[in-house]
Design a protein around this motif. Structure first.
Motif, mmCIF file in Angstrom:
data_model
loop_
_atom_site.group_PDB
_atom_site.id
_atom_site.type_symbol
_atom_site.label_atom_id
_atom_site.label_comp_id
_atom_site.label_asym_id
_atom_site.label_seq_id
_atom_site.Cartn_x
_atom_site.Cartn_y
_atom_site.Cartn_z
ATOM 1 N N GLU A 12 70.256 23.065 4.119
ATOM 2 C CA GLU A 12 69.848 23.984 3.065
ATOM 3 C C GLU A 12 68.396 23.748 2.646
ATOM 4 O OE1 GLU A 12 72.737 24.368 -0.016
ATOM 5 O OE2 GLU A 12 71.505 25.779 -1.160
ATOM 6 N N SER A 13 68.017 22.456 2.602
ATOM 7 C CA SER A 13 66.636 22.178 2.214
ATOM 8 C C SER A 13 65.689 22.248 3.411
ATOM 9 C CB SER A 13 66.549 20.804 1.546
ATOM 10 O OG SER A 13 67.124 19.837 2.378
ATOM 11 N N MET A 14 66.213 22.089 4.628
ATOM 12 C CA MET A 14 65.323 22.108 5.797
ATOM 13 C C MET A 14 65.084 23.510 6.339
ATOM 14 S SD MET A 14 66.356 18.679 7.861
ATOM 15 C CE MET A 14 65.053 18.862 9.045
ATOM 16 N N LYS A 15 65.952 24.443 6.028
ATOM 17 C CA LYS A 15 65.790 25.818 6.542
ATOM 18 C C LYS A 15 65.634 26.762 5.349
ATOM 19 C CE LYS A 15 66.907 24.485 10.821
ATOM 20 N NZ LYS A 15 66.025 24.546 11.991
ATOM 21 N N SER A 16 64.691 26.413 4.502
ATOM 22 C CA SER A 16 64.571 27.150 3.248
ATOM 23 C C SER A 16 64.119 28.597 3.465
ATOM 24 C CB SER A 16 63.604 26.417 2.320
ATOM 25 O OG SER A 16 62.371 26.244 2.982
ATOM 26 N N TRP A 17 63.562 28.900 4.648
ATOM 27 C CA TRP A 17 63.071 30.264 4.890
ATOM 28 C C TRP A 17 64.163 31.206 5.405
ATOM 29 C CZ3 TRP A 17 62.327 26.116 8.030
ATOM 30 C CH2 TRP A 17 62.724 26.221 9.353
ATOM 31 N N LYS A 54 61.377 12.331 19.208
ATOM 32 C CA LYS A 54 60.164 12.964 19.735
ATOM 33 C C LYS A 54 59.552 13.865 18.655
ATOM 34 C CE LYS A 54 61.640 14.785 23.758
ATOM 35 N NZ LYS A 54 61.740 15.104 25.156
ATOM 36 N N PRO A 55 58.259 13.758 18.499
ATOM 37 C CA PRO A 55 57.635 14.666 17.539
ATOM 38 C C PRO A 55 57.686 16.102 18.049
ATOM 39 C CG PRO A 55 55.988 13.260 18.582
ATOM 40 C CD PRO A 55 57.304 12.860 19.141
ATOM 41 N N ILE A 56 57.930 17.018 17.149
ATOM 42 C CA ILE A 56 57.827 18.431 17.525
ATOM 43 C C ILE A 56 56.343 18.737 17.435
ATOM 44 C CG2 ILE A 56 58.519 20.791 16.941
ATOM 45 C CD1 ILE A 56 61.034 19.513 15.617
ATOM 46 N N ARG A 57 55.676 18.705 18.599
ATOM 47 C CA ARG A 57 54.216 18.633 18.673
ATOM 48 C C ARG A 57 53.511 19.745 17.917
ATOM 49 N NH1 ARG A 57 51.609 14.134 18.839
ATOM 50 N NH2 ARG A 57 52.825 12.705 20.056
ATOM 51 N N LEU A 64 54.017 21.648 4.117
ATOM 52 C CA LEU A 64 54.423 21.982 5.488
ATOM 53 C C LEU A 64 55.873 21.600 5.760
ATOM 54 C CD1 LEU A 64 51.166 20.958 7.327
ATOM 55 C CD2 LEU A 64 52.051 23.264 7.040
ATOM 56 N N LYS A 65 56.395 20.662 4.987
ATOM 57 C CA LYS A 65 57.790 20.258 5.182
ATOM 58 C C LYS A 65 58.744 21.420 4.904
ATOM 59 C CE LYS A 65 57.030 16.890 7.005
ATOM 60 N NZ LYS A 65 55.774 17.425 7.197
ATOM 61 N N THR A 66 58.264 22.389 4.083
ATOM 62 C CA THR A 66 59.128 23.538 3.787
ATOM 63 C C THR A 66 59.270 24.437 5.011
ATOM 64 O OG1 THR A 66 57.288 24.831 2.983
ATOM 65 C CG2 THR A 66 58.509 23.551 1.348
ATOM 66 N N TYR A 67 58.439 24.188 6.038
ATOM 67 C CA TYR A 67 58.544 25.004 7.252
ATOM 68 C C TYR A 67 59.330 24.291 8.354
ATOM 69 C CZ TYR A 67 55.173 27.732 4.781
ATOM 70 O OH TYR A 67 54.557 28.474 3.804
ATOM 71 N N GLY A 68 60.061 23.252 8.011
ATOM 72 C CA GLY A 68 60.983 22.671 8.970
ATOM 73 C C GLY A 68 60.668 21.257 9.391
ATOM 74 N N ALA A 69 61.469 20.817 10.370
ATOM 75 C CA ALA A 69 61.394 19.434 10.806
ATOM 76 C C ALA A 69 60.186 19.213 11.694
ATOM 77 C CB ALA A 69 62.660 19.086 11.569
#
Lengths: 221, 427
Positions: B144-149, B284-287, B49-54
């Motif tokens: 680059e690694s956080m917005k891999s899509w 804050k968590p991105i809920r 799921l980390k590949t889908y962002g923060a």
């Protein structure tokens, strides 16, 4: 002195009256034969005497104790301590040697003693076959192992169900000779048989018909 | 004598005992595989799921308040509060530092594209930033690694490309910008010419923005060393009741609960620890992301648990049938033992010993087969190995013992009900 008394024993399975109003006594040291045709109640009587079944009515007095109302657990103890069973089908454990089959009875009675078990086998003439499996023994030899197993715990009563039923004439003779010796040594023996020649070896023969005692014959031998 | 009888029974019933061992091995292997995967799936699903962002957004306190009250939290132009870029490395010093996978700061500014009247949002960020941490370790992190899509035509920027930009597809389309073009950005008195190195399609409102290296944005916005927000991608444990209570008010927990919460990688716990190391920050968590992770994880674990339970129930039924068949086959032998004076308990122990020895053999074989299955699942589903958890060994041992005993109950009942007169004389 009476070792066993059956007092007005009946056994009923549903609508079938297997035994009806049986009165019988067996003296200590006596050799008794029970005869009768199929369905006459021989096996039922043996099961009751051998503490493997309980009568529907009446009392079974063994060694002065009424055992007819005892629990299954208690009957197991009585069977273990006081009765030696010999079966027509031998019922040896196939994966144990002759010696181990004898020791099984010791194991559940007190403690296995290989030397004593070997002596029991020697007593029935099988000292040299002690390490053989049942499948390596003849029918007569298997029956003798069964007799050694029945004797190993020094029972008060030896109860044999058709002990020669599966044997040829030669082996029948060997087994009867062992019984004669046991009787001579003072053992009390009850033999269920349909063979008149075996019955004649006993002191008395009880003849059953339709679950009742038809007659009791005193044998001259 | 006892062991001679056990050995004899094994030799005589080799086939049946092998079948029982195989049934137990099957159940144990599935249990071992599922338990290992289940215990490791949290990390695996999180990594997927980390590949889908923060999943955590760090804002200055003022911007956070505005976001809470009015739904705006964009930093520049809305709030004049910022976070210090120099403190960002501190996030890798918290208790759950190893769970912080990636993070990247953003500095937002409104700029004008030359010859255009309307403003465009400029975002300065790290693309692939090398960071030396206060702990002496180093880290490479960034967009680059956080917005891999992101679908990028051209190239991703590097942090040293201070005279280059990445332009969102909508901005590029409206202004007819191509890769390789030069654009001029104006912010107040300042202007800067940048070469378009890439045009990206993110499928969101980011396509309306221009991304530049952080120093470039800081220069244009005159906010040296400052950032508007930080997006953090962290491996987290799904929230439970304790985490939800802590998220509302950590002070409402008892000291023991606080310790448990602090030492568990709940998203709220990680947020709390981030706030401890960055001045005037609210994490804050991105809920939606955090809750989706939790939901997926819980459902995956539930599925595995159900498979484990069903496989064990199947094993118990198999064992039950096989052992009952074995006892029926041996009814004459058992009847004989009872006839010569054996009570029920020693015969029960004899049969149970045989079954338990078979269970140990089946369980050991099954456990190692299960480790293999777990690796197959790990590689085929998650593309990586599953960590072997030693705690699965006692769990599988207990489960195998329970299943074997449960499967043996019908046969033991049959054994107890056998009467010597019936099996030896047919009456």
């Amino acid at each position: 002195m009476n070792l066993l008394e059956l007092q007005d024993i009946s056994k009923i399975y549903g609508n079938v009256k297997a035994l009806q109003n049986i009165d019988l006594t067996v003296r200590q040291g006596e050799w008794l034969a029970i005869m009768g045709p199929s369905g006459s109640g021989k096996t039922t009587m043996m099961n009751i005497i051998g503490c493997m079944d309980k009568p529907s009515n009446g009392a079974v007095i063994l060694d002065g104790t009424n055992i007819s109302k005892e629990s299954a657990k208690s009957l197991t103890g009585i069977r273990r301590d006081k009765i030696g069973l010999i079966f027509q089908q031998f019922h040896l454990i196939s994966y144990l040697t002759a010696l181990e089959n004898v020791m099984v009875a010791q194991y559940y009675h007190s403690m296995p003693d290989e030397k004593e078990a070997l002596q029991a086998l020697e007593r029935v003439g099988l000292g040299d076959r002690a390490r053989h499996l049942p499948s390596q023994l003849s029918g007569g030899e298997q029956q003798r192992v069964c007799i050694a197993r029945a004797l190993i715990n020094y029972p008060m009563l030896i109860l044999a169900d058709e002990p020669t039923g599966n044997l040829d004439e030669a082996n029948e003779g060997i087994v009867l000779d062992i019984f004669k010796q046991l009787h001579k040594d003072g053992s009390t023996i009850v033999v269920v048989t349909h063979d008149p020649e075996v019955a004649e070896e006993a002191q008395r023969t009880v003849v059953l018909e339709h679950g009742r005692i038809a007659r009791i014959v005193e044998n001259e031998k | 004598m006892f062991w001679r009888m056990v050995k004899g029974a094994f030799l005589r019933q080799k086939g049946k005992m092998l079948m029982i061992a195989f049934t137990i091995a099957l159940g144990a292997s599935l249990a071992a595989a599922m338990l290992n995967v289940m215990l490791d799936v949290g990390d695996k699903v999180n990594q997927e799921l980390k590949t889908y962002g923060a999943n955590i957004n760090v804002l200055p306190k003022g911007a956070s308040l505005l976001d809470d009250l009015y739904g705006v939290g964009e930093g520049s132009g809305v709030s004049d509060q910022y976070l210090k870029e120099s403190e960002l490395g501190n996030m890798k010093t918290i208790f759950w530092a190893h769970n912080i996978v990636d993070f990247t700061p953003y500095l937002n500014a409104k700029v004008k594209l030359a010859a255009q009247d309307s403003e465009v949002k400029l975002v300065g960020t790290w693309f692939s930033h090398h960071l030396d941490l206060p702990t002496g370790e180093s880290l490479d992190t960034g967009m680059e690694s956080m917005k891999s899509w992101w679908d990028v035509s051209g190239q991703w920027l590097a942090d040293q490309d201070e005279n280059s930009a990445m332009v969102g597809s909508l901005v590029a389309g409206r202004n007819n910008i191509q890769v390789g073009d030069t654009i001029t950005l104006e912010s107040g008195e300042r202007t800067k010419k940048l070469t378009v190195k890439g045009i990206f399609n993110a499928g969101s409102d980011e396509d309306e923005q221009i991304y530049v290296p952080l120093p470039t944005a800081q220069e244009l916005a005159d906010r040296a060393g400052l950032v508007s927000s930080v997006e953090v991608s962290a491996l987290t444990t799904p929230d439970n009741e304790l985490a939800r209570r802590a998220a509302q008010n950590p002070n409402s927990l008892s000291i023991k609960e606080q310790e448990t919460w602090y030492c568990t990688a709940y998203v709220s716990s990680i947020c709390y620890q981030i706030e401890e190391v960055i001045t005037d920050a609210v994490a804050k968590p991105i809920r939606q992301v955090a809750e989706s992770e939790g939901a997926i994880l819980e459902k995956t674990q539930l599925l595995m648990l159900l498979i484990t339970i069903l496989s064990l129930v199947g094993s118990a039924l198999g064992i039950s049938n096989l052992v009952t068949a074995s006892v029926m086959e041996r009814s004459r032998e058992i009847g004989l033992l009872k006839a010569v004076g054996a009570r029920n308990s020693p015969i029960t122990w004899l049969v149970l010993t045989e079954i338990l020895i078979t269970a140990v053999v089946g369980g050991v074989v099954g456990y190692f087969a299960g480790l293999g299955f777990a690796q197959i699942i790990g590689h085929s589903v998650f593309g990586s190995a599953i960590d072997i958890k030693p705690m699965v060994i006692p769990l599988v041992a207990v489960l195998v013992a329970l299943v074997t005993l449960a499967g043996s109950i019908p046969s033991i009942r049959l054994l107890l009900s056998l009467r010597p007169a019936e099996v030896l004389h047919g009456r």
